[in-house]
Design an enzyme around this catalytic site. Structure first.
Site, PDB file in Angstrom:
ATOM      1  N   HIS A 184      14.758  -9.183  15.223  1.00 10.16           N
ATOM      2  CA  HIS A 184      15.342  -9.811  14.040  1.00 10.16           C
ATOM      3  C   HIS A 184      16.845  -9.951  14.272  1.00 10.16           C
ATOM      4  CE1 HIS A 184      12.061  -8.808  10.846  1.00 10.16           C
ATOM      5  NE2 HIS A 184      11.520  -9.000  12.040  1.00 10.16           N
ATOM      6  N   GLU A 225      19.416  -9.204  12.469  1.00 12.87           N
ATOM      7  CA  GLU A 225      20.223  -8.039  12.132  1.00 12.87           C
ATOM      8  C   GLU A 225      20.148  -6.968  13.213  1.00 12.87           C
ATOM      9  OE1 GLU A 225      18.209  -9.221   8.135  1.00 12.87           O
ATOM     10  OE2 GLU A 225      17.805  -9.445  10.269  1.00 12.87           O
ATOM     11  N   CYS A 279      14.999  -7.440   5.572  1.00  9.30           N
ATOM     12  CA  CYS A 279      13.668  -6.887   5.334  1.00  9.30           C
ATOM     13  C   CYS A 279      13.762  -5.356   5.374  1.00  9.30           C
ATOM     14  CB  CYS A 279      12.694  -7.395   6.396  1.00  9.30           C
ATOM     15  SG  CYS A 279      13.022  -6.717   8.055  1.00  9.30           S
ATOM     16  N   CYS A 329      15.194  -4.037   8.748  1.00 10.08           N
ATOM     17  CA  CYS A 329      16.612  -4.317   8.931  1.00 10.08           C
ATOM     18  C   CYS A 329      17.473  -3.573   7.916  1.00 10.08           C
ATOM     19  CB  CYS A 329      16.842  -5.817   8.882  1.00 10.08           C
ATOM     20  SG  CYS A 329      16.031  -6.664  10.271  1.00 10.08           S
TER      21      CYS A 329
END
Length: 161
Positions: A62, A64, A92, A95
């Site tokens: 992801h 992040e 999410c 993260c």
């Protein structure tokens, strides 16, 4: 104004522009266009990342996570307590947890994620009173631009289905 009437700092809007540029890079590999940057004091970007799950065949790639890893590597430490994580989409659960574990001072995000957001939409993990770190959260910074980028991506992918 950001979430809960918090004023958006000029550096937040600028950094979101950098994160949006990073999100567009994800389009080159067919990944969902989410971008993130880590900003150190003095408005220095020290970490960059965009979604790379498709490109790297990695479910944890992801934006992040990649930006936090890059910042830690560039700063030579995992404790990012003076930094701000800026991301185009509300983090999410994974993260949000990574933001807490990295001890960033602030999380700034663009579009809200009503399905999987963990910074105020579905959950509010980052500001949970039981969390070990206290992180300021500012949502909705350049939200329309962030949302439009995602909306366009998903419209394009639905046509091909």
């Amino acid at each position: 104004m950001g979430q809960a009437g918090r004023p958006v700092q000029p550096v937040d809007a600028w950094a979101m522009g950098v994160a949006l540029d990073e999100a567009r890079r994800a389009l080159l590999t067919g990944d969902v266009p989410v971008g993130a940057v880590v900003v150190a004091p003095g408005a220095h970007v020290v970490g960059w990342g965009h979604n790379a799950r498709e490109d790297e065949a990695d479910p944890t790639a992801h934006a992040e996570i990649l930006a936090l890893r890059d910042a830690a590597k560039n700063l030579g430490r995992w404790h990012l307590d003076e930094c701000t994580l800026v991301v185009t989409l509300e983090p999410c659960l994974m993260c949000a947890g990574a933001a807490l574990l990295s001890h960033v001072r602030r999380v700034v995000f663009g579009a809200w994620d009503p399905k999987a957001g963990a910074a105020g939409s579905q959950w509010d993990v980052i500001r949970d009173r039981r969390a070990l770190a206290k992180i300021e959260v500012v949502g909705g910074v350049r939200a329309e631009e962030s949302a439009q980028l995602l909306q366009h991506f998903f419209e394009e992918h639905r046509v091909g289905d």
